[in-house]
Design an enzyme around this catalytic site. Structure first.
Site, PDB file in Angstrom:
ATOM      1  N   LYS A 132       5.979  -3.797   1.412  1.00 11.79           N
ATOM      2  CA  LYS A 132       6.585  -2.511   1.025  1.00 11.79           C
ATOM      3  C   LYS A 132       7.066  -1.750   2.269  1.00 11.79           C
ATOM      4  O   LYS A 132       8.199  -1.255   2.303  1.00 11.79           O
ATOM      5  CB  LYS A 132       5.522  -1.710   0.246  1.00 11.79           C
ATOM      6  CG  LYS A 132       5.947  -0.340  -0.213  1.00 11.79           C
ATOM      7  CD  LYS A 132       5.031   0.140  -1.316  1.00 11.79           C
ATOM      8  CE  LYS A 132       3.814   0.911  -0.849  1.00 11.79           C
ATOM      9  NZ  LYS A 132       4.086   2.228  -0.258  1.00 11.79           N
ATOM     10  N   ASP A 155      -4.689   2.062   3.360  1.00  6.02           N
ATOM     11  CA  ASP A 155      -4.235   1.680   2.014  1.00  6.02           C
ATOM     12  C   ASP A 155      -5.200   0.708   1.334  1.00  6.02           C
ATOM     13  O   ASP A 155      -5.163   0.545   0.111  1.00  6.02           O
ATOM     14  CB  ASP A 155      -2.840   1.039   2.074  1.00  6.02           C
ATOM     15  CG  ASP A 155      -1.765   2.052   2.450  1.00  6.02           C
ATOM     16  OD1 ASP A 155      -2.012   3.265   2.324  1.00  6.02           O
ATOM     17  OD2 ASP A 155      -0.674   1.623   2.875  1.00  6.02           O
TER      18      ASP A 155
HETATM   19  C1  S3P Z   1       3.098   3.690   5.483  1.00  7.50           C
HETATM   20  C2  S3P Z   1       2.199   4.377   6.252  1.00  7.50           C
HETATM   21  C3  S3P Z   1       0.940   4.913   5.719  1.00  7.50           C
HETATM   22  C4  S3P Z   1       0.562   4.247   4.403  1.00  7.50           C
HETATM   23  C5  S3P Z   1       1.710   4.162   3.465  1.00  7.50           C
HETATM   24  C6  S3P Z   1       2.856   3.381   4.073  1.00  7.50           C
HETATM   25  C7  S3P Z   1       4.341   3.231   6.126  1.00  7.50           C
HETATM   26  O1  S3P Z   1       1.070   6.300   5.510  1.00  7.50           O
HETATM   27  O2  S3P Z   1      -0.518   4.922   3.813  1.00  7.50           O
HETATM   28  O3  S3P Z   1       1.321   3.515   2.255  1.00  7.50           O
HETATM   29  O4  S3P Z   1       5.038   2.376   5.547  1.00  7.50           O
HETATM   30  O5  S3P Z   1       4.636   3.701   7.227  1.00  7.50           O
HETATM   31  P1  S3P Z   1       0.957   7.356   6.734  1.00  7.50           P
HETATM   32  O6  S3P Z   1       1.890   6.921   7.774  1.00  7.50           O
HETATM   33  O7  S3P Z   1       1.322   8.680   6.164  1.00  7.50           O
HETATM   34  O8  S3P Z   1      -0.460   7.300   7.160  1.00  7.50           O
END
Ligand code: S3P
Length: 439
Positions: free
Chosen positions: A26, A325
């Site tokens: 993702k 996550d």
């Molecule tokens: C993500 C970073 C994380 C994660 C999110 C996806 C990303 O969040 O929890 O599901 O793709 O950079 P944060 O950067 O806000 O911690």
């Protein structure tokens, strides 16, 4: 989420056997979609995420002027705008995706238009001040409603900044890098806890130059990116999503005679501490066929569990941030460990797609577990047998999937309410779970 609520019944299993290929990561899909949309030329992405979130990013890029073509076999072609975004005809709809809203804000802020970004109910509750601050320092005028979406960005030329990230967030880091790429001067960003570095790899893959220097201690690093750089289209295969694999890795720990093979999984070191955690809990992991493309590692992961069963562990500090996550599914299997799992320093969980600490607590309680809830985590003792229950996903994909895994070793059947939320990151989850479960 707009789709109607569905319920999945999860029956207990005896083990998991088989092999699956995971849909594209993702995080990487978001970044490739956004950078392809601003690059010159046509980017071809195989194994693009099937989750709804990265498709929100694709739709936003289309609204900004990119051309998106869906090909067979999870392949997407994106013809980029060559750096000139159009004024979107309607608000940019980010759906449930915090990544879309935060990272895209940095990409669009340097463009001379007025952009409105909206999202679903959950996204409207999530903190957005964290991106307004650095982008505001760069000169962007950003309106929030009480710190939240809807966001209005009055775009225009930005100035480089020197920014120290107050919270470990790859999304905030990415917003600053994407804005810095288009600002006047060289933007620097210092992070003291290393967050996932997909943006750094993706920017380099599309032809940008950025540097990373380690200043003090192993984890504090300074990233620098010069403005005025242009990007060129790429051909890439998105690695399988390790955060989706996490559900099956945790499921594998629950049954002594499990044997699972997960093909083409992303092994980026800034995500892979999960594999150390699985090993510390008693999992036996073999990694085969390691390859590297555009800076991202992939491998085939084979997992089973040591005959001594499932141990426990403490998760806090930088580790909590790096596997943020995966914490819901680790918490959901914690009662089945011998020593329990303690999760601290994870207050960010309260501002994800739901308050994940509160929802994990609610659902553990429903399944009969005892534990202690803290503002920044949970202390969950081991040696507890859970029973089947009604689970409330709270429309949060990771909660729906985490408790489907806990249900595999419960006594009796479990009803997952709001199971459709899994489609945000992993629409194939329940099909794979059913195919791999031996009952
Ligand atoms: C993500 C970073 C994380 C994660 C999110 C996806 C990303 O969040 O929890 O599901 O793709 O950079 P944060 O950067 O806000 O911690």
């Amino acid at each position: 989420m707009s789709s109607t609520e569905t319920t999945q019944i999860i029956r207990p299993a005896r083990s998991l056997q088989g092999s699956i290929t995971l849909p594209g990561d993702k995080s990487i899909s978001h970044r490739y979609a956004m950078l392809a949309g601003i690059a010159a030329g046509t980017t071809r992405l195989s194994n693009f995420s099937t989750g709804a979130d990265p498709h929100s990013s694709l739709a936003c890029m289309e609204a900004l002027g990119a051309r998106v073509t869906h090909k067979p076999d999870r392949t997407i072609e994106i013809t980029g705008t060559g750096g000139i975004f159009q004024q979107p005809a309607a608000p940019l709809d980010c759906g449930n995706s915090g990544s879309t809203m935060r990272m895209l804000a940095g990409l669009i802020a340097p463009h001379p238009h007025t952009f409105t970004m909206i999202g679903d109910h959950s996204l409207t509750l999530r903190p957005m001040e964290r991106i307004r601050k650095p982008l505001g320092k760069m000169g962007a005028r950003i309106d929030l409603v009480d710190g939240h979406a809807p966001i209005t960005i009055h775009g225009g030329p930005l100035q480089a900044i020197d920014f120290e990230t107050p919270i470990p967030s790859a999304q905030v880091k990415t917003a600053v890098l994407f804005a810095g790429l288009q600002a006047n001067g060289t933007t620097s960003l210092t992070e003291s806890i290393r967050t996932r570095d997909h943006s750094e790899h993706a920017l380099r893959a599309f032809g940008a130059t950025l540097t990373r220097s380690v200043s003090s201690g192993a984890d504090t690093a300074k990233l620098s990116i010069a403005g005025g750089q242009t990007l060129t289209a790429i051909d890439a295969t998105v690695p399988g999503d390790l955060s989706s694999a996490a559900f099956f890795l945790c499921a594998a720990l629950l049954f002594p005679d499990t044997n699972l093979i997960l093909d083409g999984v992303g092994m980026n070191p800034t995500r892979a501490s999960l594999l150390d955690v699985i090993t510390a809990l008693g999992g036996k992991i073999k990694i085969l066929n390691v390859e590297e493309h555009h800076g991202e590692l992939t491998g085939t992961v084979q997992v089973n569990v040591s005959p001594n069963g499932l141990r426990g562990m403490h998760i806090d500090g930088a580790l909590a941030a790096q596997i943020i996550d995966e914490l819901p599914v680790l918490a959901a299997i914690a009662p089945y460990t011998t020593d329990g799992i303690t999760i601290r320093d994870a207050q960010e969980l309260r501002v994800k797609e739901s308050d994940r600490i509160a929802l994990v607590a609610k659902n553990l309680r429903a399944m009969g577990a005892t534990f202690t809830e803290h503002e920044d985590g949970l202390v969950i003792p081991g040696n507890q047998q859970l029973h089947g229950a009604v689970i409330d996903s709270g429309s949060d994909h990771r909660i729906a999937m985490a408790f489907s895994i806990a249900a595999l070793r419960a006594t009796g059947d479990t009803e997952i309410h709001g199971a459709e939320a899994a489609a945000i990151s992993f629409p194939e989850f329940f099909t794979h779970l059913n195919d791999l479960s031996i009952r």
